[in-house]
Design a protein around this motif. Structure first.
Motif, short mmCIF file in Angstrom:
data_model
loop_
_atom_site.label_atom_id
_atom_site.label_comp_id
_atom_site.label_asym_id
_atom_site.label_seq_id
_atom_site.Cartn_x
_atom_site.Cartn_y
_atom_site.Cartn_z
N PRO A 180 -58.94 14.26 128.22
CA PRO A 180 -58.06 15.43 128.17
C PRO A 180 -57.30 15.54 126.85
O PRO A 180 -57.04 14.54 126.18
N GLN A 181 -56.94 16.77 126.52
CA GLN A 181 -56.25 17.04 125.25
C GLN A 181 -54.96 16.24 125.13
O GLN A 181 -54.64 15.72 124.06
N GLU A 182 -54.21 16.09 126.25
CA GLU A 182 -52.94 15.36 126.15
C GLU A 182 -53.16 13.89 125.82
O GLU A 182 -52.35 13.26 125.13
N GLU A 183 -54.28 13.31 126.29
CA GLU A 183 -54.59 11.92 125.96
C GLU A 183 -55.00 11.80 124.50
O GLU A 183 -54.63 10.85 123.81
N ARG A 184 -55.77 12.77 124.01
CA ARG A 184 -56.17 12.74 122.61
C ARG A 184 -54.95 12.87 121.71
O ARG A 184 -54.83 12.18 120.68
N ALA A 185 -54.03 13.75 122.09
CA ALA A 185 -52.82 13.93 121.28
C ALA A 185 -51.95 12.68 121.33
O ALA A 185 -51.37 12.27 120.32
N ARG A 186 -51.88 12.04 122.51
CA ARG A 186 -51.06 10.84 122.66
C ARG A 186 -51.49 9.75 121.69
O ARG A 186 -50.69 9.00 121.14
N HIS A 187 -52.81 9.61 121.49
CA HIS A 187 -53.34 8.52 120.67
C HIS A 187 -53.87 9.02 119.31
O HIS A 187 -54.56 8.27 118.62
N HIS A 188 -53.57 10.28 118.96
CA HIS A 188 -53.94 10.84 117.65
C HIS A 188 -55.45 10.76 117.42
O HIS A 188 -55.92 10.27 116.38
N LEU A 189 -56.21 11.27 118.39
CA LEU A 189 -57.66 11.19 118.32
C LEU A 189 -58.26 12.59 118.18
O LEU A 189 -57.83 13.53 118.86
N PRO A 190 -59.27 12.77 117.32
CA PRO A 190 -59.93 14.07 117.19
C PRO A 190 -60.91 14.33 118.33
O PRO A 190 -61.19 13.45 119.15
N ASP A 191 -61.45 15.55 118.38
CA ASP A 191 -62.47 15.93 119.34
C ASP A 191 -63.72 15.08 119.15
O ASP A 191 -64.08 14.72 118.02
N LEU A 192 -64.43 14.78 120.24
CA LEU A 192 -65.59 13.88 120.16
C LEU A 192 -66.74 14.50 119.38
O LEU A 192 -67.30 13.87 118.47
N VAL A 193 -67.15 15.72 119.73
CA VAL A 193 -68.29 16.33 119.05
C VAL A 193 -67.98 16.55 117.57
O VAL A 193 -68.81 16.31 116.69
N ALA A 194 -66.75 16.98 117.27
CA ALA A 194 -66.35 17.13 115.86
C ALA A 194 -66.40 15.79 115.14
O ALA A 194 -66.81 15.71 113.96
N SER A 195 -66.02 14.71 115.84
CA SER A 195 -66.08 13.37 115.23
C SER A 195 -67.52 12.98 114.92
O SER A 195 -67.81 12.43 113.86
N LEU A 196 -68.42 13.28 115.85
CA LEU A 196 -69.83 12.94 115.62
C LEU A 196 -70.39 13.72 114.43
O LEU A 196 -71.13 13.16 113.61
N ARG A 197 -70.04 15.00 114.34
CA ARG A 197 -70.53 15.79 113.20
C ARG A 197 -70.00 15.22 111.89
O ARG A 197 -70.72 15.18 110.89
N THR A 198 -68.76 14.78 111.90
CA THR A 198 -68.20 14.17 110.69
C THR A 198 -68.91 12.89 110.32
O THR A 198 -69.23 12.64 109.15
N LEU A 199 -69.20 12.04 111.31
CA LEU A 199 -69.81 10.74 111.03
C LEU A 199 -71.25 10.88 110.54
O LEU A 199 -71.74 10.02 109.81
N HIS A 200 -71.94 11.95 110.96
CA HIS A 200 -73.31 12.16 110.49
C HIS A 200 -73.37 12.88 109.15
O HIS A 200 -74.40 12.80 108.45
N ALA A 201 -72.29 13.57 108.78
CA ALA A 201 -72.27 14.29 107.49
C ALA A 201 -70.84 14.29 106.94
O ALA A 201 -70.18 15.33 106.89
#
Length: 705
Positions: A180-201
């Motif tokens: 959930p968004q509140e958990e991502r915000a709590r731990h300063h984590l980006p979106d998963l699919v956006a993270s994967l796109r970043t890691l591949h390019a």
């Protein structure tokens, strides 16, 4: 994000289905492909002119072919391609290709412009690259704007195809996020699919943080797999709470047995032992099965805590089984516990693979009838033919030394072995390898943990010396003098017989060498002959027992052994431990071996014998052993240096279910994942289930891991 792992629509080179290279890499769905992260990156976003080349640098150049020719004869033929660029008319670069095809030669005609990436080096005839990556371009082809990924691959699966497969998989992923968004915000984590796109390019600016493993996109993936693991463990705990176990309190046996055992002990328990006894005793009175890990440093007194737990089970009218991974350790437990409990009227049975058929059948009958209230042994305790009358408590020592299959067999056997009680026995696991908190959370997060964090009074600290093998003769003379004074010593070798690949002293050859060297030392006429014993895992069980009994009785002055003596051996008169090729051992194993001495009143020593030169890591390990005596501090250092698999002696190099997270570096993420798992199970159970299925698979069973 849907947890379903739908097959990828990509067609793979070299065939389809189970035989395809993608499937050989375990890439069967778009999510599998998207989670197949690069090993490293190449920076092709900027060009280096030929006049600016530096030896050893990874660079990208645009240059024109001036000459291409094949030199030599098969199989040593090579294709040499010479390049120039407009900025460096006097400078050339040679591409040296040992593997090439005729059509490549045709494409590399003078005047063709190439974009080449690779490591440049100074050769005999100027700058050259050996087997770089290259492609034909024209003067107006733009440079990439992101780093180029280099993936783990297999035969028949080129990087170009993997890059296309990843691009297609990322485009098809469901963008919903199980966290959930509140958990991502709590731990300063980006979106998963956006993270994967970043890691591949990734952009070139991300290079440093990616190399350090600290990029936010990397942290997101580490968090997700740790979250999946913590969710699975907490689900396992909930499932176990549904099982029923006997409440081991009240009448049914000898209610005064624990008190009578305490009164018979020749020592008083430490406060740490008392705390652990109380935690275990409280668990045993519950109707949900106990699943507790008892850990403590070498010599902290775990055995007496286990004995009091066994006494509680027997006092309530139930049986207790204690299992150890080696016969030496199991026999050590059997002798100590039998000495304590048999005089109090407790029936004890012994089960091991080395027993005669007659001895085994008699023991099995006593176990099945209930006459054997305490059953001790190796993995023979969980064989199919073992049936308990009323098994209420199972204790497993050094449980991490059992394989996953054996642990699963233990679980099934304990249920089946209780005949018709319909109840699950309580389970106490013990470990003499202190486990850092992060590793305990990751491997044993579904267990309660009791820790004996102080040593009994009277233990003499062991002095540790690091000694070069060049001083071996001095050490042998020292051992001779020690034995002449009535003391005993161990000499540990890493191998039993010689290896063709490792130049290490082996136990058999060392036994012969030391026997001859010690026999040659001058001795007083009244002194008895000096005996050197040999103990290793390939000896028959009866031979191992005889060697240990002779050493325990003082008939053997020096015992040459492999690491079979690492745990469970207790000879108070042994005051010297020599560890051959100490640079080859992990810190926790060295600490375990050191713990075999220092068990009596005399000053004890541990000598870490190394063969120079030492690697920086080996030097750091031996220095830590010399400076630290606390097992928990050493275990944390070992986790940092070698990883969890080697720390615990596991075959696998890491923790089940972890591909990205590093427990030595990502303790903060593990804490965050544990907290998030609790909230997710309570507030979003469907998302929790989907997250576990995505990362660990629909059929994952943590209880068998």
């Amino acid at each position: 994000m849907s947890a379903a792992r739908k097959p990828s629509s990509q067609s793979s080179p070299g065939g389809s289905g189970k035989s395809s290279p993608l499937h050989r890499l375990g890439l069967r769905s778009d999510w599998d492909i998207a989670l197949h992260l690069p090993l490293r990156y190449e920076d092709e976003t900027r060009l280096t002119p030929l006049h600016a080349l530096r030896d050893g640098a990874d660079v990208t150049v645009d240059a024109v072919v001036t000459e291409a020719q094949v030199q030599g004869r098969s199989p040593r033929r090579q294709l040499l391609v010479r390049l120039r660029d407009a900025d460096s008319p006097q400078q050339t670069l040679t591409l040296r290709l040992f593997h090439f095809y005729p059509n490549q030669i045709k494409s590399l005609q003078p005047g063709v412009r190439l974009r080449v990436h690779g490591q440049v080096r100074q050769g005999l005839f100027g700058w050259e690259m050996v087997h770089p990556s290259w492609k034909t371009v024209d003067a107006h082809d733009p440079l990439p704007t992101t780093l180029t990924p280099v993936y783990p691959t297999t035969a028949g699966l080129p990087q170009s195809y993997l890059r296309k497969a990843v691009t297609g998989a990322l485009a098809r992923l469901d963008a919903r996020d199980n966290v959930p968004q509140e958990e991502r915000a709590r731990h300063h984590l980006p979106d998963l699919v956006a993270s994967l796109r970043t890691l591949h390019a990734p952009p070139p600016s991300a290079w440093a943080s990616l190399e350090a493993g600290e990029h936010p996109a990397q942290r997101r993936l580490k968090f997700d797999e740790l979250l999946a693991q913590q969710l699975a463990q907490q689900q396992a705990r909930v499932q176990r709470l549904r099982w029923k176990a006997p409440a081991l309190s009240g009448s049914g046996g000898d209610e005064a047995l624990p008190q009578r055992l305490r009164a018979a002990l020749p020592f008083v328990l430490t406060p740490a032992q008392e705390r652990c006894v109380a935690e275990i005793a409280a668990d045993l009175t519950q109707t949900a099965p106990m699943h507790r890990l008892l850990q403590g440093d070498v010599g902290s007194g775990k055995t007496v805590v286990a004995a009091l737990a066994a006494a509680q089970a027997i006092a309530a009218g139930w049986q207790c089984a204690i299992m150890a991974p080696t016969e030496i350790l199991a026999a050590q437990h059997a002798r100590k516990l039998a000495d304590w409990l048999e005089p109090l009227g407790v029936g004890v049975a012994w089960l091991s693979g080395s027993q005669s058929k007659k001895e085994r059948e008699a023991a099995l009958q006593r176990v099945a009838s209930g006459q054997a209230q305490l059953v001790l042994g190796t993995h023979a305790v969980i064989q199919a033919q073992v049936r308990f009358a009323r098994l209420g408590l199972a204790i497993v020592d050094e449980q991490h030394r059992f394989g996953v299959a054996q642990r699963l067999a233990l679980r099934d056997s304990l249920r089946a072995g209780t005949q018709d009680t319909g109840l699950q026995p309580h389970l106490l696991m013990m470990s003499a390898t202190p486990i850092p908190r992060t590793l305990a959370m990751a491997l044993f997060g579904d267990l309660d943990v009791s820790t004996i964090d102080t040593l009994p009074p009277g233990r003499t600290p062991v002095r540790t010396t690091v000694l070069s093998a060049e001083r071996r003769d001095d050490l042998i003379a020292r051992i001779g003098a020690l034995i002449a004074q009535g003391r005993q010593a161990y000499w540990v070798c890493p191998l039993v017989e010689e290896s063709e690949t490792l130049d290490l002293q082996n136990a058999v050859a060392t036994h012969a060498e030391l026997s001859a060297a010690l026999a040659a030392l001058p001795r007083a006429a009244q002194q008895p002959p000096l005996r050197v014993g040999l103990l290793h895992g390939r000896m028959k069980a009866a031979e191992k027992r005889a060697a240990m009994q002779a050493f325990s009785a003082g008939d053997i002055g020096l015992l040459v052994a492999t690491t079979v003596i690492e745990v469970g051996v207790d000879v108070p008169n042994a005051s010297l431990m020599v560890i051959e090729h100490a640079e080859r051992f992990g810190l926790s194993q060295l600490h375990q071996l050191r713990g075999r001495v220092g068990r009596g009143a005399a000053q004890s020593d541990c000598v870490l014998l190394f063969t120079p030169p030492l690697s920086p890591t080996a030097r750091e390990r031996l220095a830590a052993m010399r400076e630290l005596s606390d097992g928990f501090a050493l275990a944390q250092k070992d986790l940092e240096l070698r990883g969890p698999g080697e720390l615990l002696g596991l075959r696998q190099s890491g923790v089940p279910g972890l591909r990205y997270a590093d427990l030595a570096q990502d303790a903060d993420l593990l804490e965050a994942a544990r907290d998030t798992a609790q909230r997710l199970l309570q507030n979003a159970p469907d998302a929790a289930r989907q997250h576990v299925a995505l990362w660990l698979g629909e059929g994952f069973d943590w209880l068998s891991a």
